[in-house]
Design an enzyme around this catalytic site. Sequence first.
Site, PDB file in Angstrom:
ATOM      1  N   GLY A  19       2.079  10.724  -4.105  1.00  0.00           N
ATOM      2  CA  GLY A  19       2.619  11.891  -3.301  1.00  0.00           C
ATOM      3  C   GLY A  19       3.627  12.397  -4.344  1.00  0.00           C
ATOM      4  CD  GLN A  37      -3.167   0.730   2.265  1.00  0.00           C
ATOM      5  OE1 GLN A  37      -4.263   0.332   1.887  1.00  0.00           O
ATOM      6  NE2 GLN A  37      -2.912   0.578   3.498  1.00  0.00           N
ATOM      7  CG  ASP A  76      -1.041   1.843  -4.451  1.00  0.00           C
ATOM      8  OD1 ASP A  76      -1.681   1.868  -5.637  1.00  0.00           O
ATOM      9  OD2 ASP A  76      -0.578   0.821  -4.057  1.00  0.00           O
ATOM     10  CD  GLU A  77       1.630   6.654   2.252  1.00  0.00           C
ATOM     11  OE1 GLU A  77       0.768   6.099   2.915  1.00  0.00           O
ATOM     12  OE2 GLU A  77       2.211   7.947   3.233  1.00  0.00           O
ATOM     13  NE  ARG A  78       7.011   4.602   1.339  1.00  0.00           N
ATOM     14  CZ  ARG A  78       7.611   3.791   1.887  1.00  0.00           C
ATOM     15  NH1 ARG A  78       8.223   2.690   1.377  1.00  0.00           N
ATOM     16  NH2 ARG A  78       7.600   3.889   3.128  1.00  0.00           N
TER      17      ARG A  78
END
Length: 384
Positions: free
Chosen positions: A248, A240, A243-245
């Site tokens: 961002g 997960q 996706d965040e990185r």
Amino acid sequence: MQFTEEHEHFRKSVRRLVDEEINPYVDEWEEAGIFPAHELFPKLGEIGALGLEYDPEFGGGGADHSFTYVLAQELGRIDCAGVPMAIAVETSMATPALARYGSDELKRTYLEPTLRGDMVCSIAVSEPDAGSDVAGIRTRAVRDGDDWVITGRKMWITNGTQADWLCLLARTDDSQPGDYHGMSLIIVPTTTPGFSVGRKIEKMGNRSSDTAEIVLDEVRVPVTNTIGEEGRGFQQQMAQFQDERLVGAYIALAGARKALDRTKDYLQQRVAFGKPLLANQHLQYRLAELYADVDLIDGFLQHAADRYLAGHDVTREATVAKLKTGRMTREVADTCVQYHGGMGYAEEMWVARYFRDSRLMSIGGGADEVMLRVITMLEGMGKK
Ligand SMILES: Cc1cc2nc3c(=O)[nH]c(=O)nc-3n(C[C@H](O)[C@H](O)[C@H](O)COP(=O)(O)OP(=O)(O)OC[C@H]3O[C@@H](n4cnc5c(N)ncnc54)[C@H](O)[C@@H]3O)c2cc1C
């Protein structure tokens, strides 16, 4: 990545929403230290911006990752970083594991309303004593019949004072304390007795985004709220994080390009020594260098997005993207402040906010040093 008319159509609808429903209110929300997520998110849900890549059966758009790139480019045009970060929690930080591994029942109850914007969610991993070292978390979920009983504290939780549910990482097996085994991702509705917001944290930047310390005191949720396989929470969260990185980095890149454009315009208008400041070759070259950095990173991010689209493991790409976009953004922000002179230091200009906000990119979601640690391991240096 290939962008079609469909992408441009979607881009326009996000741009209109940002220009009409977000940017005019950013100053007010920054001042208030919070934005109205329950009012804004349904508007994003209506244009399909919250669940682009998710399964249409659960309210998703069934689109591919290139649409996420377009969304992020437009979110990067928001006049602060707090609101886009909060939106990205909803789209790409707290929901990917649920969409990937969650049961149909969990997806109906939590994912579907979240993608409509009717529910606000948070990702709850970090704790007062464990941020970079995710394996060191102490929040415990103890089995009692068909329930988990959860006790612990979570720190730095974005959307934390407004969330309807948390995607929470907890230790569900104590046999290997301090290790990454024996953790699970569990959905915790914030109306459950024992859940409370310990405090809202005052921050240097991203002020329009509420950030909370959360207290969990014997919070009882059904074991069926476990996302996917029990004991696989650490691995699911690591996936997960990719996706965040990536998302961002996409957003921060668009923000950096906009900051350079605005600085270029300012230098064109501001006259010193009898001519616009932009006529000064030193300033031109410095901006040109930074535009070149932005172009290089844009190329890398599109390459990363293409690999994501093709279904590859993008751990390396997401790590490099986060590290290098964070460092570049800090350089851009510092230069923008410098070239605005005193106005770069004044709260009335956008620059000071950009300077404060952009600092987070090298800390949140894994600090630069944690990204270097991942690359070190991928290169076979150091130990896992
Ligand atoms: C505004 C904001 C929003 C956030 N939102 C969320 C959220 O929604 N959900 C969530 O779970 N978390 C969230 N976080 C937490 C964030 O992910 C952590 O702050 C981050 O991972 C760093 O953890 P830490 O603060 O505990 O720093 P620490 O782990 O204490 O590390 C401090 C510093 O030490 C250095 N360091 C750490 N480890 C190493 C190492 N192995 N080698 C060398 N140097 C190292 C780094 O420079 C690091 O910045 C948020 C944080 C902020 C500030």
